[in-house]
Every structure is written in C-alpha cells, then in structure tokens.
Write an enzyme that holds these catalytic residues in place. Structure first.
Site, short mmCIF file in Angstrom:
data_model
loop_
_atom_site.label_atom_id
_atom_site.label_comp_id
_atom_site.label_asym_id
_atom_site.label_seq_id
_atom_site.Cartn_x
_atom_site.Cartn_y
_atom_site.Cartn_z
N HIS A 8 51.18 43.04 45.84
CA HIS A 8 50.62 42.02 45.33
C HIS A 8 51.21 40.79 46.24
O HIS A 8 52.59 40.36 46.09
CB HIS A 8 50.92 42.09 43.97
CG HIS A 8 50.65 40.85 43.41
ND1 HIS A 8 51.53 39.83 42.47
CD2 HIS A 8 49.33 40.29 42.93
CE1 HIS A 8 50.68 38.80 42.09
NE2 HIS A 8 49.70 39.23 42.07
N GLU A 35 47.45 42.33 49.72
CA GLU A 35 46.65 41.48 49.22
C GLU A 35 46.73 39.91 49.81
O GLU A 35 47.99 39.76 50.16
CB GLU A 35 46.88 41.34 47.84
CG GLU A 35 46.05 40.17 46.87
CD GLU A 35 46.54 39.63 45.88
OE1 GLU A 35 47.77 39.27 45.58
OE2 GLU A 35 45.74 39.17 45.06
N ASP A 37 45.37 36.10 48.99
CA ASP A 37 44.82 34.81 48.23
C ASP A 37 44.30 34.09 49.18
O ASP A 37 45.01 33.47 50.04
CB ASP A 37 45.63 34.46 47.33
CG ASP A 37 46.04 35.13 46.20
OD1 ASP A 37 44.90 35.99 45.43
OD2 ASP A 37 47.43 35.15 45.93
N HIS A 50 48.42 31.36 47.10
CA HIS A 50 47.91 31.60 45.66
C HIS A 50 47.33 30.64 45.09
O HIS A 50 46.27 31.01 44.37
CB HIS A 50 49.23 32.10 44.86
CG HIS A 50 48.68 32.72 43.38
ND1 HIS A 50 48.79 31.91 42.36
CD2 HIS A 50 48.11 33.95 43.22
CE1 HIS A 50 48.32 32.48 41.54
NE2 HIS A 50 47.94 33.79 41.77
N GLU A 141 41.23 37.97 48.11
CA GLU A 141 40.45 37.22 47.10
C GLU A 141 40.04 35.99 47.32
O GLU A 141 40.57 34.96 47.82
CB GLU A 141 41.63 36.96 45.74
CG GLU A 141 41.14 36.37 44.35
CD GLU A 141 42.19 36.18 43.52
OE1 GLU A 141 43.20 36.62 43.50
OE2 GLU A 141 41.93 35.15 42.40
CA CA Z 1 45.61 37.45 43.92
#
Ligand code: CA
Length: 310
Positions: A8, A35, A37, A50, A141
C-alpha cells in the site's frame, strides 16, 4: 491461487509513502503488487501521490504559499512538474500540525525524498522484474477523476495510455486498475474499452449487498473495501472476530476481494496481534489479496499458513 500482497503506497510502514525508495523496499520485501495513486500535474504529467493536494506529505506550504486555493490547500494539478519535483517529501503529518500520523515511522527531516512520475515508477518496477526474473504487478488508482475533468484532464485515459505503452493490455497482464468513482470505472471498461482487470473501491458507507455487487460485476473483477466491513467483533471467540459473510457474497458475485489497509501500527484492539489479524483474513475471511503498509509481515504470515486453494 495464493492471496496476493499489495504494498500500500509502497512499503509505507518504513519509508515515506509513494517515494521510489518505498517502492524499491516493497519490491525487495516480496510484495506481489505495488500500489500507485495517480494524479496529474498542471502540465498533464502523471505523478504518484495519494492526495490531490500536496499539503500533508511535502513542504509545498513553505515553497508555494501563494498557490493555495480557497480551501487552504495546494493542489498538484495547479503546479507544473518542475515545481512539484522541487518539493521535498516527508512522512505524512497530521492536518494543522507538524506531528506525524504514525510516530514510529521514518523520521521527518532526516532524509530528502521526492515525488516521482508514474512513468518512472513503471520503469523501476519493470526494470526490477527484468533483473530479478520476478513478475511483480502494479495496482494504479485513478484518483479524483471528476476534479481532473474540471481542468479538462482525462486522467483515466492518460493512465490507460501509459499502461498500454508499458505493455499492460490484457486481462492476463499483472495489473489491477482501481477507482472509488463507480461511474468512472464503468466508463474505463465500457467507453475506454480496456481489457485490464478492474477493482471497484468501496468506502464504509457504500452499499455492499448482493445487488450492489452484481452491478459491480458487470464491469469490474474485484472490490477493494475496508477490512472492518468483512468481519464482526466477537469478544467471546478465540480470534476476537468472526466473518461478516460479505466476503462470501463478493465471491458469489464472481469478484475477488482485496481489503484495505492493514497496518502493524494500527492493529485494532479486538485482534490479539497484527499477525493474528492477518492470519484470520487469510484463513477465515479468505481474501484474495490485501493492501498492507508492511508487506514483509503480510508475506511472512501468508507463507507460514497452509491455505487450501479454492
Ligand atoms: Ca490508493
């Protein structure tokens, strides 16, 4: 299939979130996916950050105070890449305070870190895949698509185009694209026409019953949701928890379940330990993967269990 460990924001338990240093460490600690963002700068470059704004993880307030919006925050989409590159990144601090959110994590001001582009991060991970022979996946994301659309930036389109440039094109490729905005994620499938695996993110207050899950299954492959929604506290039981039944409903809808976010320094009081919490989600809740700030723990606990496939 063994459950996958999704680092994460990188190994964010150990290094400031989304820095390349945190991504390298996540890779080295054995994560299956890393991950990202993804948001865009004013000049249309995709960066890994993020929040849409820069306030809590950089020195933007000292550097660009005149760029504050009326809400008091400095948005990455109001700065060019050159300006964003000049910022220093630190461990996340609390709003209105210099106190870190997680006091035991990497000390602020001890080192200088920078924001990186999505392109740099994909090159890093693909380079490591080449040099190690592993196949670590990416899990980008699409952040705040409506906010980007106000600036005429089609974030989803830019993100899919870059993934395609890096060879991520089909359902078999090692990537999940995630988004909280259901309309946008459906557009990614139906209008932008991607074959990539998609994860619909859900927040605590989103509907999660069979009907909602059936709708999600029309365009997505999985759901990412708070892990607390998959269990109930059960003070009398050995683990202190029991499954809520939602994980089974998600599987019945044909979706994979990837809960977020497991953090060793935020272990809930009802769990005996972080290890026990992770083991419960692997063995009883039967997650297909999980987002974790401490990927080494998530890998170690998983590998110590004998999980039936199915
Ligand atoms: Ca995220």
């Amino acid at each position: 299939m063994s459950p996958v460990v999704i680092a994460h924001r990188g190994a964010s338990g150990y290094l400031p979130e989304h820095t390349l240093e945190a991504k390298v460490l996540a890779y080295g600690l054995g994560a299956d996916f890393i991950e990202q963002d993804v948001i865009a700068t004013r000049d249309g470059v995709l960066i890994v950050l993020h929040d849409a704004y820069l306030d809590f993880v950089t020195d933007a307030e000292e550097r660009f105070p005149e760029r504050r919006r009326s809400d008091g925050r400095i948005y990455a989409m109001d700065l060019d890449l050159d300006e964003i590159r000049s910022l220093r990144v630190h461990e996340r601090r609390r709003p209105g305070s210099s106190e870190p959110v997680f006091p035991d994590r990497f000390p602020r001001k001890l080192m200088e870190f920078r924001i990186s582009t999505f392109d740099e991060e994909l090159r890093l991970i693909q380079g490591l895949n080449h040099s190690t022979g592993r196949d670590v996946g990416v899990y980008p994301e699409i952040k705040d698509p409506a906010l980007h659309a106000e600036k005429n930036i089609d974030l989803a389109h830019l993100l899919l185009t870059m993934l395609e440039d890096f060879g991520y094109r089909s359902r078999e490729d090692n990537v999940f694209v995630q988004c909280f905005d259901a309309g946008e994620l459906r557009r990614v499938r139906e209008e932008l026409g991607t074959d990539l695996k998609l994860t619909q993110l859900l927040a605590d207050d989103d509907p999660m019953g069979p009907e909602a899950l059936g709708t999600i299954a029309e365009y997505a492959d999985g759901v990412g949701l708070p892990y607390s929604s998959l269990i109930r506290e059960s003070p009398g039981s050995v683990s202190g928890m029991e499954g809520s039944g939602l994980s089974e409903e998600i599987h019945d809808a044909g979706l994979v379940v990837h809960p977020y976010t497991f953090r060793r320094d935020r272990t809930p009081a009802y769990a005996e330990s972080f290890d026990a919490l992770l083991a419960f989600f692997y063995e009883v809740v039967r997650v297909d993967g999980l987002f974790c700030d401490h990927p080494d723990d998530a890998v170690r606990i998983r590998d110590a269990l004998r999980l039936d496939s199915g």
